[in-house]
Design an enzyme around this catalytic site. Sequence first.
Site, mmCIF file in Angstrom:
data_model
loop_
_atom_site.group_PDB
_atom_site.id
_atom_site.type_symbol
_atom_site.label_atom_id
_atom_site.label_comp_id
_atom_site.label_asym_id
_atom_site.label_seq_id
_atom_site.Cartn_x
_atom_site.Cartn_y
_atom_site.Cartn_z
ATOM 1 N N TYR A 208 2.119 3.194 -4.770
ATOM 2 C CA TYR A 208 1.239 3.330 -3.671
ATOM 3 C C TYR A 208 1.718 1.434 -3.232
ATOM 4 O O TYR A 208 1.267 0.402 -3.094
ATOM 5 C CB TYR A 208 -0.625 2.824 -3.916
ATOM 6 C CG TYR A 208 -0.906 4.196 -3.993
ATOM 7 C CD1 TYR A 208 -0.104 5.597 -4.585
ATOM 8 C CD2 TYR A 208 -2.409 4.951 -3.871
ATOM 9 C CE1 TYR A 208 -0.569 6.287 -5.208
ATOM 10 C CE2 TYR A 208 -2.854 5.863 -3.878
ATOM 11 C CZ TYR A 208 -2.147 6.638 -4.914
ATOM 12 O OH TYR A 208 -2.610 7.783 -4.616
ATOM 13 N N HIS A 359 -8.965 15.065 -2.928
ATOM 14 C CA HIS A 359 -7.709 14.472 -3.251
ATOM 15 C C HIS A 359 -8.305 13.616 -4.350
ATOM 16 O O HIS A 359 -9.554 13.991 -5.503
ATOM 17 C CB HIS A 359 -8.085 13.057 -2.694
ATOM 18 C CG HIS A 359 -7.292 12.132 -3.086
ATOM 19 N ND1 HIS A 359 -5.356 11.910 -3.255
ATOM 20 C CD2 HIS A 359 -7.430 10.820 -3.770
ATOM 21 C CE1 HIS A 359 -5.236 10.895 -3.344
ATOM 22 N NE2 HIS A 359 -6.348 10.497 -4.360
#
Length: 520
Positions: A208, A359
């Site tokens: 990320y 998600h």
Amino acid sequence: GVQCICDIMRALLPLLSLFLAWTTVAGAVDSVMPFMVYLDPGKMVCLHWGFDAVLGNITFKLVVNTTGWVGFGLSPNGGMTGADIVMGGLGPRGSYFSDYYATDETMPLVDTQQSYTLLSVAETNGQTIMTFERTMSTCDPQDLSITTQPIKLIYAYGLTDEITYHSTRRGTLEVNLLNYLPKMSMSNSTYLSVKVDNISIPPVKTYYHCKVMSFPTLTTKHHIYQIEPAIENYDIVHHLLLYKCPPFVTQGYSKPCYSGDIGDVCFGVVAVWGVGGGVFDLPEHAGLPVGGEPTPVFYRLEVHYNNPTMVCYDAGILTTGVLMLSSLEYTIPPKTPSFHTYGLMNPVPEFHVFAVMLHTHLAGRRIRVGHYRNGKQIDFVAFDENYNFEIQHFFNFGNFKTIKPGDEIAVECSFNTTDRSGVTKMGLATTDEMCLAFLVHYPAVSIATCLSHPLTMGLPNTSYDNFIFISDRLSGYENMLKLVPQYQVVTDDKVSNSLKCLIVYFLFITHLSNIISTHY
Ligand SMILES: *[C@@H]1O[C@H](CO)[C@@H](O)[C@H](O)[C@H]1NC(C)=O
Ligand SMILES: *[C@@H]1O[C@H](CO)[C@@H](O)[C@H](O)[C@H]1NC(C)=O
Ligand SMILES: *[C@@H]1O[C@H](CO)[C@@H](O)[C@H](O)[C@H]1NC(C)=O
Ligand SMILES: *[C@@H]1O[C@H](CO)[C@@H](O)[C@H](O)[C@H]1NC(C)=O
Ligand SMILES: *[C@@H]1O[C@H](CO)[C@@H](O)[C@H](O)[C@H]1NC(C)=O
Ligand SMILES: *[C@@H]1O[C@H](CO)[C@@H](O)[C@H](O)[C@H]1NC(C)=O
């Protein structure tokens, strides 16, 4: 930490004012059939439609400036040959309506199986208004299926109720019914790209990267009405999220996420793109607000956006589900094929959801978002029975699901940890898990996130290790998590531009044993 415990009255005031604001505009939007297009250049034939992907039905309203018969159809090539047609109207002997098919350019034949249902037909101000529905896929060879591809729509109408040759009162228009992009005027809009470039991706499976930045100052409020990904390396980019930061974030940077930097607290979702997603359009009457703040606001990550001046409502993205923002004990046991977690949202002001993104991290296999009223499940807001981390995108419903004050929304995730030997924590790291639904809605509520998780702190024997002596250890632990109170954190970064907690309170979710799918 970003949490605080505040009193509930303060929380209710902004919610109440939003509810009143909505009542003044109620009726402005047809929530069942939000889409509309004129099928002819002369604007005599107008089609409205909406669909419910979960139930698989599509509803049409055909409005034609005639008191004679009206016809509408789906055609393989734009002509009558092979077309799936309905014709009807309101005549001297009442209403008439049938499902037809055409084998050539002559009078269509009545289908053996009538796949369309007439809901209403009326005549007012010289117009015939005919409402009808069907399932998207009828399994009838005399009908055409409605898919996510563009399809040629045909129309015709007469001046009397006797169905005869239409002469020049006919035409065709290609429309993507399930993925409709309204033609917006781009003439006076601007766009801004938010870009992360020239970074090195470390050799790990999941990485990320966070870029915290401010935008060129927008002195007045703008609306984002379209989000378009501009991705160079499609093979490695999984999803993009743009979050708004609280005012104490005043400096930009570009580095790995969730490693203890100040931008980790930016959690007001502004936009999301995921693998498999394309351009995301907001409905014609709703846009995501940006700009107009007195001091520069910082954002985390990447999108592409424009502003038309014609949008009327603020749309918002509300994040709900299970996300641990505290250090309470909550783990998913290892070697478990289907472990369920629940996040609960209640209460809320009235709003309309029109798109959703679901998600989890890598262990997520199924996500269901149930809609409850008076303790009973009345609908799904969304579900994904085969969740795939590699394919995440917003999907539009094709209609609006109205969430009323007092309703509850529960997000249920199923996790498969059969290939893990240690427990999986709920948390932000990619090796942890979360269970989230991003609800795109209007009018924008003042809540940015409403997250919950079982309150295990202070209760005896709530650790998974304590269940070792119980014969059905897994379901015992799963049930315990359902029976303890839910700790709920509601955050708001819109009213004061500060990330602050509005409500923390306890809920019991004993009725949640039954999030069931109508499909399975
Ligand atoms: C169609 O009928 C409506 C209602 O009577 C009217 O307002 C509209 O102008 C008509 N449109 C055309 C193209 O004649
Ligand atoms: C879907 O449409 C079919 C055909 O008109 C109708 O029979 C059925 O009741 C509809 N289902 C729902 C859930 O609206
Ligand atoms: C277009 O934008 C300019 C300034 O950016 C503004 O002066 C003008 O009124 C706008 N025109 C329309 C039709 O909104
Ligand atoms: C990209 O980053 C590297 C290392 O951080 C730097 O040396 C290089 O000049 C940058 N390239 C561009 C085009 O910015
Ligand atoms: C769980 O994952 C394992 C290993 O990836 C797989 O073999 C199994 O079929 C999965 N079970 C379920 C219920 O998804
Ligand atoms: C908690 O678990 C222990 C075993 O780990 C057991 O001896 C004890 O009685 C339990 N306490 C309660 C309140 O259930």
